[in-house]
Design an enzyme around this catalytic site. Structure first.
Site, PDB file in Angstrom:
ATOM      1  N   TYR A 170       0.844  -1.208   0.000  1.00 25.00           N
ATOM      2  CA  TYR A 170       0.000   0.000   0.000  1.00 25.00           C
ATOM      3  C   TYR A 170       0.880   1.260   0.000  1.00 25.00           C
ATOM      4  CZ  TYR A 170      -4.478   2.364   0.507  1.00 25.00           C
ATOM      5  OH  TYR A 170      -5.595   3.144   0.294  1.00 25.00           O
ATOM      6  N   LYS A 213      -3.175   8.477   2.433  1.00 23.74           N
ATOM      7  CA  LYS A 213      -4.434   8.349   3.182  1.00 23.74           C
ATOM      8  C   LYS A 213      -4.302   8.950   4.588  1.00 23.74           C
ATOM      9  CE  LYS A 213      -7.100   6.257   0.137  1.00 23.74           C
ATOM     10  NZ  LYS A 213      -8.024   7.099  -0.650  1.00 23.74           N
TER      11      LYS A 213
HETATM   12  N1  LIG Z   1     -11.311  -0.579  -3.240  1.00 29.55           N
HETATM   13  C1  LIG Z   1     -10.869  -0.565  -1.998  1.00 29.55           C
HETATM   14  O1  LIG Z   1     -10.488  -1.614  -1.458  1.00 29.55           O
HETATM   15  C2  LIG Z   1     -10.861   0.713  -1.198  1.00 29.55           C
HETATM   16  C3  LIG Z   1     -10.807   0.637   0.206  1.00 29.55           C
HETATM   17  C4  LIG Z   1     -10.784   1.821   0.945  1.00 29.55           C
HETATM   18  C5  LIG Z   1     -10.791   3.047   0.278  1.00 29.55           C
HETATM   19  N2  LIG Z   1     -10.829   3.084  -1.096  1.00 29.55           N
HETATM   20  C6  LIG Z   1     -10.843   4.404  -1.739  1.00 29.55           C
HETATM   21  O2  LIG Z   1     -12.086   4.578  -2.400  1.00 29.55           O
HETATM   22  C7  LIG Z   1     -11.917   5.563  -3.408  1.00 29.55           C
HETATM   23  C8  LIG Z   1     -12.523   5.058  -4.701  1.00 29.55           C
HETATM   24  O3  LIG Z   1     -11.773   3.960  -5.204  1.00 29.55           O
HETATM   25  P1  LIG Z   1     -12.460   2.657  -5.809  1.00 29.55           P
HETATM   26  O4  LIG Z   1     -11.924   1.510  -5.025  1.00 29.55           O
HETATM   27  O5  LIG Z   1     -13.918   2.851  -5.952  1.00 29.55           O
HETATM   28  O6  LIG Z   1     -11.748   2.529  -7.235  1.00 29.55           O
HETATM   29  P2  LIG Z   1     -12.115   3.184  -8.658  1.00 29.55           P
HETATM   30  O7  LIG Z   1     -10.903   2.923  -9.485  1.00 29.55           O
HETATM   31  O8  LIG Z   1     -13.416   2.692  -9.131  1.00 29.55           O
HETATM   32  O9  LIG Z   1     -12.240   4.751  -8.355  1.00 29.55           O
HETATM   33  C9  LIG Z   1     -11.128   5.633  -8.344  1.00 29.55           C
HETATM   34  C10 LIG Z   1     -11.559   6.863  -9.105  1.00 29.55           C
HETATM   35  O10 LIG Z   1     -10.534   7.873  -9.054  1.00 29.55           O
HETATM   36  C11 LIG Z   1     -10.636   8.580 -10.277  1.00 29.55           C
HETATM   37  N3  LIG Z   1      -9.449   9.378 -10.548  1.00 29.55           N
HETATM   38  C12 LIG Z   1      -8.141   8.994 -10.532  1.00 29.55           C
HETATM   39  N4  LIG Z   1      -7.361  10.018 -10.954  1.00 29.55           N
HETATM   40  C13 LIG Z   1      -8.189  11.071 -11.217  1.00 29.55           C
HETATM   41  C14 LIG Z   1      -7.997  12.403 -11.699  1.00 29.55           C
HETATM   42  N5  LIG Z   1      -6.774  12.882 -11.999  1.00 29.55           N
HETATM   43  N6  LIG Z   1      -9.088  13.206 -11.862  1.00 29.55           N
HETATM   44  C15 LIG Z   1     -10.333  12.756 -11.573  1.00 29.55           C
HETATM   45  N7  LIG Z   1     -10.578  11.494 -11.126  1.00 29.55           N
HETATM   46  C16 LIG Z   1      -9.519  10.670 -10.956  1.00 29.55           C
HETATM   47  C17 LIG Z   1     -10.826   7.469 -11.308  1.00 29.55           C
HETATM   48  O11 LIG Z   1     -11.333   7.989 -12.530  1.00 29.55           O
HETATM   49  C18 LIG Z   1     -11.839   6.584 -10.588  1.00 29.55           C
HETATM   50  O12 LIG Z   1     -13.151   6.963 -10.922  1.00 29.55           O
HETATM   51  C19 LIG Z   1     -10.414   5.857  -3.465  1.00 29.55           C
HETATM   52  O13 LIG Z   1     -10.146   7.000  -2.669  1.00 29.55           O
HETATM   53  C20 LIG Z   1      -9.821   4.622  -2.819  1.00 29.55           C
HETATM   54  O14 LIG Z   1      -8.531   4.855  -2.300  1.00 29.55           O
HETATM   55  C21 LIG Z   1     -10.876   1.951  -1.827  1.00 29.55           C
END
Ligand SMILES: NC(=O)c1ccc[n+]([C@@H]2O[C@H](COP(=O)([O-])OP(=O)(O)OC[C@H]3O[C@@H](n4cnc5c(N)ncnc54)[C@H](O)[C@@H]3O)[C@@H](O)[C@H]2O)c1
Length: 272
Positions: free
Chosen positions: A165, A172
């Site tokens: 990570y 984060k």
């Molecule tokens: N999937 C997991 O296990 C998990 C767990 C905890 C937190 N998160 C967090 O949840 C959030 C969403 O992630 P997710 O898992 O739904 O994945 P995801 O890939 O579906 O979403 C990530 C989003 O970030 C956007 N993004 C990246 N760079 C960008 C930019 N320059 N401009 C605009 N948008 C941009 C992407 O287009 C995408 O829509 C993130 O902050 C991630 O760290 C995810």
């Protein structure tokens, strides 16, 4: 996916308008949250990163009877100016914002954090995953004259070390600190700022982390509930924070991870 769960329907968000940022596909956490908000009567403007995503996201947005889609690259000030000008022009004001955006390069999300974090990789991860939240909170607050609610998405890697990570854990931690400072600044305007710390979920972002799948396996096996983190749980928590139910909650990081974060040592049978 979002249709698979028994989504509570109601009027909790009736008359509320807001922005959901970060839908890339139907597995995105932002999409799970959006469908739950829509089921409670919210009107949503979706921002998306670029043209290639628009083709994938538009059918989803239309499937819940919405049509407002605005391009917004969070690394580009002109793009952000145009996006928030479009939102202001459409509605004048908003009630909520969901920030569900993060990025770090594949090279950074593996092996040693010390060895693999470049200056440029660090800058990019912090810009997209942290600064963008501060920027969005400022822009959103300017069109929240009646108060509102803002959330972002974080992960346990902010508090404890998690293999691969790496720089995203550092980002984060900064995001969670930014949540508290933004909550302090915007609280007097009646704007509540909070974060949801979700357990590992199968999305595009998780696929970018070396060994991401095993983060899910460990999360499930060690968790108190012995199950994966559900989209229902994350979306339900978002609804709680964004609706009047979340009144008086500010500057908080709520874990939605089946209790994984409280486990110090797993049961002997669960050691890997
Ligand atoms: N999937 C997991 O296990 C998990 C767990 C905890 C937190 N998160 C967090 O949840 C959030 C969403 O992630 P997710 O898992 O739904 O994945 P995801 O890939 O579906 O979403 C990530 C989003 O970030 C956007 N993004 C990246 N760079 C960008 C930019 N320059 N401009 C605009 N948008 C941009 C992407 O287009 C995408 O829509 C993130 O902050 C991630 O760290 C995810």
């Amino acid at each position: 996916m979002a249709d698979d769960w028994n989504m509570p329907k109601g009027d909790l968000m009736k008359g509320k308008r807001g922005v959901v940022m970060g839908v890339a596909n139907q597995n995105s956490i932002a999409w799970g949250i959006a469908t739950q908000l829509a089921a409670q009567g919210a009107e949503i403007a979706f921002t998306y990163q670029g043209e290639s995503l628009e083709r994938r996201v538009r059918p989803l947005v239309e499937s819940i009877g919405m049509d407002t889609m605005i391009p917004a690259d969070v690394t580009n000030d002109e793009s952000m100016d145009a996006a928030f000008a479009a939102i202001k022009q459409k509605w004048g004001k908003i009630d909520f914002l969901v920030h569900s955006i993060a990025f770090a390069g594949k090279d950074e999300l593996q092996g040693s954090m010390v060895a693999n974090t470049t200056r440029e990789g660090f800058r990019r991860a912090m810009d997209i995953s942290v600064y963008s939240f501060i920027d969005c909170a400022r822009r959103a607050s300017e069109i929240m004259p009646d108060g509102g609610s803002i959330i972002c998405m974080t992960y346990l890697g902010a508090e404890r070390t998690v293999p691969s990570y790496n720089v995203m854990g550092v980002a984060k931690a900064a995001l969670e600190a930014s949540t508290r400072y933004a909550a302090r600044d915007l609280g007097p305007q009646g704007i509540r700022v909070n974060a949801i710390s979700a357990g590992a979920m199968r999305t595009l972002s998780l696929a970018g982390i070396r060994g991401g799948k095993s983060l899910m396996g460990t999360g499930r096996n060690w968790s108190l509930l012995k199950e994966d983190t559900s989209m229902e749980g994350v979306a339900g928590c978002a609804l709680y924070l964004l609706s009047p139910l979340g009144r008086s909650i500010a500057g908080e990081v709520i874990h939605v991870d089946a209790g994984f974060h409280v486990v110090g040592v797993p049961d002997a049978s669960e050691e890997e």
